[in-house]
Design a protein around this motif. Structure first.
Motif, PDB file in Angstrom:
ATOM      1  N   ALA A   1      59.596  52.478  17.400  1.00 24.32           N
ATOM      2  CA  ALA A   1      58.458  52.593  16.832  1.00 24.32           C
ATOM      3  C   ALA A   1      57.754  51.268  16.222  1.00 24.32           C
ATOM      4  CB  ALA A   1      58.313  53.986  16.314  1.00 24.32           C
ATOM      5  N   SER A   2      58.456  50.772  15.221  1.00 25.59           N
ATOM      6  CA  SER A   2      57.914  49.755  14.339  1.00 25.59           C
ATOM      7  C   SER A   2      57.821  48.433  15.198  1.00 25.59           C
ATOM      8  CB  SER A   2      58.854  49.577  13.039  1.00 25.59           C
ATOM      9  OG  SER A   2      59.972  49.071  13.566  1.00 25.59           O
TER      10      SER A   2
ATOM     11  N   ARG B   1      54.704  49.121  17.695  1.00 28.55           N
ATOM     12  CA  ARG B   1      53.293  49.261  17.136  1.00 28.55           C
ATOM     13  C   ARG B   1      52.925  47.721  16.982  1.00 28.55           C
ATOM     14  NH1 ARG B   1      54.222  52.804  13.756  1.00 28.55           N
ATOM     15  NH2 ARG B   1      53.640  54.533  14.987  1.00 28.55           N
TER      16      ARG B   1
ATOM     17  N   GLU C   1      48.865  53.774  22.298  1.00 32.75           N
ATOM     18  CA  GLU C   1      49.189  54.649  21.188  1.00 32.75           C
ATOM     19  C   GLU C   1      49.771  56.096  21.531  1.00 32.75           C
ATOM     20  OE1 GLU C   1      49.323  54.301  18.165  1.00 32.75           O
ATOM     21  OE2 GLU C   1      47.927  52.404  17.835  1.00 32.75           O
ATOM     22  N   ILE C   2      49.406  56.335  22.852  1.00 35.68           N
ATOM     23  CA  ILE C   2      49.666  57.600  23.369  1.00 35.68           C
ATOM     24  C   ILE C   2      51.128  57.591  24.035  1.00 35.68           C
ATOM     25  CG2 ILE C   2      49.343  59.629  24.956  1.00 35.68           C
ATOM     26  CD1 ILE C   2      46.503  58.878  25.098  1.00 35.68           C
TER      27      ILE C   2
ATOM     28  N   LEU D   1      53.376  55.418  22.766  1.00 39.23           N
ATOM     29  CA  LEU D   1      54.148  55.530  21.495  1.00 39.23           C
ATOM     30  C   LEU D   1      54.421  56.895  20.959  1.00 39.23           C
ATOM     31  CD1 LEU D   1      55.781  53.912  19.283  1.00 39.23           C
ATOM     32  CD2 LEU D   1      53.688  53.446  18.086  1.00 39.23           C
ATOM     33  N   ALA D   2      53.237  57.461  20.888  1.00 30.79           N
ATOM     34  CA  ALA D   2      53.602  58.915  20.658  1.00 30.79           C
ATOM     35  C   ALA D   2      54.675  59.917  21.417  1.00 30.79           C
ATOM     36  CB  ALA D   2      52.336  59.769  20.605  1.00 30.79           C
ATOM     37  N   LYS D   3      54.530  59.685  22.745  1.00 29.98           N
ATOM     38  CA  LYS D   3      55.403  60.313  23.573  1.00 29.98           C
ATOM     39  C   LYS D   3      56.880  59.955  23.437  1.00 29.98           C
ATOM     40  CE  LYS D   3      52.475  62.408  26.911  1.00 29.98           C
ATOM     41  NZ  LYS D   3      52.655  63.758  27.646  1.00 29.98           N
TER      42      LYS D   3
ATOM     43  N   ASP E   1      58.079  58.702  20.711  1.00 33.44           N
ATOM     44  CA  ASP E   1      58.705  59.263  19.416  1.00 33.44           C
ATOM     45  C   ASP E   1      59.005  60.557  19.638  1.00 33.44           C
ATOM     46  OD1 ASP E   1      58.462  56.965  17.705  1.00 33.44           O
ATOM     47  OD2 ASP E   1      56.523  57.691  16.995  1.00 33.44           O
ATOM     48  N   LYS E   2      58.310  61.358  20.322  1.00 34.55           N
ATOM     49  CA  LYS E   2      58.399  62.729  20.554  1.00 34.55           C
ATOM     50  C   LYS E   2      59.792  62.649  21.550  1.00 34.55           C
ATOM     51  CE  LYS E   2      56.650  67.347  22.041  1.00 34.55           C
ATOM     52  NZ  LYS E   2      57.899  67.648  22.837  1.00 34.55           N
TER      53      LYS E   2
ATOM     54  N   ASP F   1      62.765  62.594  19.315  1.00 35.73           N
ATOM     55  CA  ASP F   1      62.927  63.713  18.301  1.00 35.73           C
ATOM     56  C   ASP F   1      63.523  64.773  19.351  1.00 35.73           C
ATOM     57  OD1 ASP F   1      62.066  62.537  16.079  1.00 35.73           O
ATOM     58  OD2 ASP F   1      59.803  63.229  16.424  1.00 35.73           O
TER      59      ASP F   1
END
Ligand SMILES: [Fe+2]
Length: 408
Positions: A310-311, A314, A345-346, A348-350, A352-353, A356
């Protein structure tokens, strides 16, 4: 059958690839292994491949667990039945250092082995590559690291991955831990390419979910970094995008049900595609940041990459927004009417999810790293110039500290 949903992002990306490459196509070199055998029960062809390389005495390299798996008995019985001589070096550990490579070379040195066979995860395959050239070159591993021009053509080499992640079976790179410096280094030479890779998804069915998650994320990050590398070319882009699509679509199914043959097959195929891509365009800063934390804190490689994803992503966004938008489309994100940065950005969010969902604790503090360790780790990263130079965004020591801090 391909659905419209799958085809649309593919053609969208194809159009972008054509646009990007129309006027700026530069010359490039693409290398890979000469022979790849893929498919269910392809391991049955091992003896045939040993014979076609005119070998009779095989030196195997694996970890001790391999010898407990059912396919191992099958291989050795066939070898014995056909009258082949073989020996097994099974001292491979995760993140092997120069010492393990030298131990394996020494163990093989007194007998005239005529083929090296690496079977296992990336560690076993990477050591097999070094042994293949080390036996001919006759130099300790550390000397080869410093003087790659010393490396001579190695013994015939067959690589058989048992995980879907490193792509090592199709790369010319061996990653070894430098235990003195507590970091990892890559030995890179075209002489490390295998003669044959055998990819049999059946032998990946027994992988535990944690290994499936770590190795699958490693493969996804290979594809992402190969795509956004400064050294990328149209062919590596195509491989990386297809790898991303396949890996993202199948990782959850392979994690959720290890016996899912279709998902395992797709993961093995996708990780191989990503391997071919990054062997030619290189991975980048995510891998560079993962090496010191992997070597010092013994964080498994795929996990270390996931922690840094992530870091670093970004930080990189503004340097390669088109490429990240292409990656977003490859994993099925609808990017019509939004900017490349918004698409990234989307993406990255995907991701990240996904990390998780795969039940990964993606912060350094959970693995024993504290704020006071960061300046030391950042200094080590700055020495990994092979990977930092291919990263889309330039990274300074100050940036490196901030990126580790963000991942803490
Ligand atoms: Fe990797």
């Amino acid at each position: 059958m391909l659905s419209f949903r799958k085809i649309t992002p593919f053609y969208f990306n194809l159009c972008f690839l054509l646009l990007i490459n129309r006027n700026v196509m530069k010359e490039f070199v693409f290398q890979s292994i000469p022979k790849l055998i893929f498919g269910e029960n392809s391991l049955d062809l091992l003896i045939q491949e040993i014979k076609s390389l005119q070998a009779k005495q095989a030196f195997f390299i694996c970890d001790p667990v391999i010898k407990t798996l059912s396919f191992w008995d099958k291989i050795t019985k066939k070898l014995e039945h056909e009258g082949f001589k073989y020996c097994v070096f099974d001292n491979i550990i995760s993140d092997p250092g120069y010492e393990i490579a030298d131990d394996a070379i020494n163990a093989a040195f007194d007998t005239k082995w005529d083929i090296i066979i690496g079977i296992g995860g990336g560690s076993a395959l990477d050591i097999a590559k070094v042994v293949s050239v080390g036996l001919v070159t006759g130099k300790p591993c550390k000397e080869l690291m410093n003087k790659i021009e010393l490396i001579k053509d190695g013994l015939p080499l067959i690589l058989i991955p048992t995980t879907a992640g490193t792509g090592s079976e199709v790369t010319h790179i061996s990653i070894l831990s430098d235990n003195e410096e507590q970091t990892k280094n890559g030995l890179v030479s075209s002489k490390l390419y295998a003669d044959v890779a055998i990819l049999d998804p059946i032998i990946t069915l027994s992988l535990p979910p944690e290994v499936t998650a770590f190795s699958g994320l490693d493969a996804i990050i290979h594809a992402l970094e190969a795509l956004t590398s400064r050294l990328a070319n149209p062919l590596t882009d195509m491989l990386a995008l297809e790898a991303l699509r396949i890996l993202y679509e199948n990782i959850w199914d392979a994690f959720n049900d290890g016996q899912n043959k279709e998902a395992r097959t797709q993961m093995l195929y996708g990780s191989m595609l990503a391997g071919k891509a990054f062997a030619n365009s290189s991975v980048g800063a995510i891998h560079a940041f993962a090496y010191p934390i992997g070597a010092e804190y013994h964080i498994p490689h795929g996990l270390a990459n996931s922690i840094m994803l992530a870091s670093v992503l970004r930080f990189n966004l503004s340097a390669a927004p088109e490429k990240y938008a292409m990656a977003a489309r490859a994993i099925g994100i609808d990017t019509i009417g939004i900017t490349n940065i918004a698409a990234a950005e989307i993406l990255l969010a995907k991701l990240d999810k996904l990390i998780d969902d795969l039940k990964i604790n993606r912060f350094l503090r959970f693995y024993g790293v504290s704020k006071s360790d960061i300046p030391r780790l950042a200094e080590k990263v700055m020495k990994i110039t092979r990977l930092l130079n291919s990263n889309p965004q330039k990274i300074t020591l100050k940036d490196a500290e901030s990126l580790y801090l963000e991942a803490l």
